[in-house]
Design an enzyme around this catalytic site. Structure first.
Site, PDB file in Angstrom:
ATOM      1  N   GLN A   1       0.815  -1.215   0.000  1.00  0.00           N
ATOM      2  CA  GLN A   1       0.000   0.000   0.000  1.00  0.00           C
ATOM      3  C   GLN A   1       0.850   1.267   0.000  1.00  0.00           C
ATOM      4  O   GLN A   1       0.315   2.365  -0.102  1.00  0.00           O
ATOM      5  CB  GLN A   1      -0.924   0.003   1.214  1.00  0.00           C
ATOM      6  CG  GLN A   1      -1.932  -1.123   1.241  1.00  0.00           C
ATOM      7  CD  GLN A   1      -2.737  -1.155   2.521  1.00  0.00           C
ATOM      8  OE1 GLN A   1      -2.630  -0.283   3.382  1.00  0.00           O
ATOM      9  NE2 GLN A   1      -3.565  -2.177   2.680  1.00  0.00           N
TER      10      GLN A   1
ATOM     11  N   HIS B   1      -1.304   0.466   5.705  1.00  0.00           N
ATOM     12  CA  HIS B   1      -1.890   1.487   6.581  1.00  0.00           C
ATOM     13  C   HIS B   1      -0.977   2.699   6.769  1.00  0.00           C
ATOM     14  O   HIS B   1      -0.548   3.024   7.871  1.00  0.00           O
ATOM     15  CB  HIS B   1      -2.277   0.878   7.928  1.00  0.00           C
ATOM     16  CG  HIS B   1      -3.411  -0.092   7.851  1.00  0.00           C
ATOM     17  ND1 HIS B   1      -4.150  -0.456   8.937  1.00  0.00           N
ATOM     18  CD2 HIS B   1      -3.945  -0.771   6.794  1.00  0.00           C
ATOM     19  CE1 HIS B   1      -5.084  -1.335   8.573  1.00  0.00           C
ATOM     20  NE2 HIS B   1      -4.965  -1.528   7.259  1.00  0.00           N
TER      21      HIS B   1
ATOM     22  N   TYR C   1     -10.641   8.813  19.109  1.00  0.00           N
ATOM     23  CA  TYR C   1     -11.671   8.267  18.218  1.00  0.00           C
ATOM     24  C   TYR C   1     -11.796   6.740  18.294  1.00  0.00           C
ATOM     25  O   TYR C   1     -12.454   6.137  17.454  1.00  0.00           O
ATOM     26  CB  TYR C   1     -11.449   8.796  16.795  1.00  0.00           C
ATOM     27  CG  TYR C   1     -11.820  10.264  16.793  1.00  0.00           C
ATOM     28  CD1 TYR C   1     -13.115  10.684  16.514  1.00  0.00           C
ATOM     29  CD2 TYR C   1     -10.906  11.221  17.228  1.00  0.00           C
ATOM     30  CE1 TYR C   1     -13.479  12.020  16.612  1.00  0.00           C
ATOM     31  CE2 TYR C   1     -11.270  12.558  17.333  1.00  0.00           C
ATOM     32  CZ  TYR C   1     -12.556  12.947  17.034  1.00  0.00           C
ATOM     33  OH  TYR C   1     -12.917  14.265  17.158  1.00  0.00           O
TER      34      TYR C   1
ATOM     35  N   GLU D   1     -15.514   4.556   8.690  1.00  0.00           N
ATOM     36  CA  GLU D   1     -16.103   5.670   9.442  1.00  0.00           C
ATOM     37  C   GLU D   1     -15.880   7.015   8.768  1.00  0.00           C
ATOM     38  O   GLU D   1     -14.889   7.224   8.075  1.00  0.00           O
ATOM     39  CB  GLU D   1     -15.476   5.753  10.839  1.00  0.00           C
ATOM     40  CG  GLU D   1     -15.689   4.557  11.720  1.00  0.00           C
ATOM     41  CD  GLU D   1     -15.009   4.699  13.069  1.00  0.00           C
ATOM     42  OE1 GLU D   1     -15.173   3.792  13.908  1.00  0.00           O
ATOM     43  OE2 GLU D   1     -14.304   5.719  13.308  1.00  0.00           O
TER      44      GLU D   1
ATOM     45  N   TYR E   1     -10.988  -9.688  10.531  1.00  0.00           N
ATOM     46  CA  TYR E   1     -11.117 -10.437   9.285  1.00  0.00           C
ATOM     47  C   TYR E   1     -11.326 -11.909   9.628  1.00  0.00           C
ATOM     48  O   TYR E   1     -10.580 -12.491  10.409  1.00  0.00           O
ATOM     49  CB  TYR E   1      -9.873 -10.256   8.419  1.00  0.00           C
ATOM     50  CG  TYR E   1      -9.659  -8.814   8.010  1.00  0.00           C
ATOM     51  CD1 TYR E   1     -10.530  -8.199   7.122  1.00  0.00           C
ATOM     52  CD2 TYR E   1      -8.615  -8.068   8.533  1.00  0.00           C
ATOM     53  CE1 TYR E   1     -10.356  -6.871   6.756  1.00  0.00           C
ATOM     54  CE2 TYR E   1      -8.428  -6.742   8.174  1.00  0.00           C
ATOM     55  CZ  TYR E   1      -9.304  -6.150   7.282  1.00  0.00           C
ATOM     56  OH  TYR E   1      -9.136  -4.840   6.929  1.00  0.00           O
TER      57      TYR E   1
END
Length: 382
Positions: A86, A152, A260, A250, A271
């Protein structure tokens, strides 16, 4: 018109309403027009004068796209980028005063200089007058600690605003690096955080954790997972969205110093099934999301529409790309640019992963599609 009631947070009731062909009320359509093609996994988009575009490719290339769609050669001068999984070259924004200083900001996966690992970093640079290279490149923020992961990174940049005007600082979203998710609840690291710094990398004195022992002063908010969308409303309110695990993507409105919840509370699950954290969706001291998706849509890119190019009913809507389902999500709010989510509409349901969405200087929406032959699309009113 059929409607589906998603699992409810205790503080709000949210209906997602879809009409025929994936549209809800006010069924304006859009006609995608290809501006440029052949981009390799484009990730971030910014607008240059004279109709040009600045586009990042995840593989570690930055290109200028001409107004006629011609894709330029990769710009010279980028720092070392750890492209893989990623990670790579991610978001880009131009400075408010770009017309004068030609400065812009970008974020990327930065490799460690020794010892291995990587992290998200943000740099500023000046675009050369001939649009061929980066000058005066300087890394102004580097996520700590570095960690070996290909997942991430977060990495969306916005220029913060106060009372409707730019305040001279930048907000950057940072992912939890996947296997370091517990770090999101700790203030001694940058994993799973929003950070706020000046355009030169200095820490603003009014950041919420300045002077707090054991806390990194760049932190703005914490308890996040992997935020790949961010936007600022005209009133200066900061909006983000983040990937949940399995379910539980979200939308949040990060406030200074607030928690949060990730990974203690979430509307998703691991998963393969099973609870995450405490298996709760809300907890005292942790901010609930404004909205969540179940199942996950894998959101990326985020923009408010301020123009009336698509009619008054779209003005003040929020737009979010879906990687998982390949559509652009038009989100109606209870008030323009604010309030709760009242209705969602699917646009561009063609199966292409939408990586970024922006409103251009012409008031039209532009999107990047994420593939080895990605496209820059201009959305004409249908």
């Amino acid at each position: 018109m059929p409607s589906a009631l998603i699992r409810l947070a205790p503080f709000a009731i949210v209906f997602i309403v879809f009409g025929l062909s994936g549209f809800g009320a006010h069924a304006q359509t859009v006609r995608p027009e290809a501006v440029a093609t052949g981009l390799e996994n484009p990730w971030g988009l910014a607008f240059l004068p004279n109709g040009r575009f600045l586009v990042t490719e995840r593989a570690g290339r930055l290109r200028v796209v001409e107004a006629n769609g011609q894709v330029g050669a990769p710009l010279a001068g980028l720092p070392a980028i750890d492209a893989g999984g990623q990670g790579g070259l991610h978001d880009v924004i131009t400075d408010t005063d770009f017309a004068v200083n030609r400065r812009f900001y970008f974020c990327f996966a930065e490799p460690a200089t020794s010892g291995g690992g990587n992290s998200t970093a943000m740099a500023r640079a000046t675009l050369s007058a001939d649009n061929t290279r980066l000058d005066d490149v300087r890394v102004i923020f580097s996520q700590k600690p570095k960690f070996s992961s290909s997942a991430h990174f977060g990495c969306r940049i916005v220029e913060a605003r106060k009372e409707g005007k730019p305040d001279g600082t930048l907000l950057l979203t940072l992912g939890d690096r996947y296997s370091r998710m517990q770090d999101a609840q700790k203030l001694d690291n940058h994993h799973g955080k929003v950070i706020r710094v000046g355009k030169d990398g200095t820490v603003p004195k009014d950041n919420p954790f300045v002077g707090r022992a054991g806390a990194l002063p760049e932190i703005w908010s914490y308890g996040h997972r992997n935020m790949q969308g961010a936007a600022v409303a005209p009133d200066g309110t900061y909006w983000t969205h983040e990937h949940g695990p399995q379910g539980g993507d979200e939308i949040n409105l990060p406030q200074p110093g607030r928690n949060y919840g990730w990974p203690v509370v979430t509307f998703g699950e691991n998963y393969g099934g099973g609870k995450v954290g405490e298996g709760l969706t809300v907890k005292a001291g942790m901010e609930p999301p404004l909205h969540y998706w179940e199942p996950s849509i894998a959101p990326s890119g985020m923009a408010f529409l301020t123009s009336d190019k698509y009619g008054k009913s779209w003005q003040g809507n929020l737009f979010v790309g879906s990687l998982k389902f390949g559509y652009l999500n038009r989100i109606e709010l209870s008030e323009p640019f604010k309030g709760r989510v009242v209705r969602e509409h699917k646009l561009l349901e063609g199966g292409e992963r939408i990586r970024d969405v922006r409103q251009g200087p012409d008031g039209l929406l532009y999107v990047l599609t994420d593939s080895p032959r990605g496209r820059l699309l201009r959305l004409q009113p249908g």
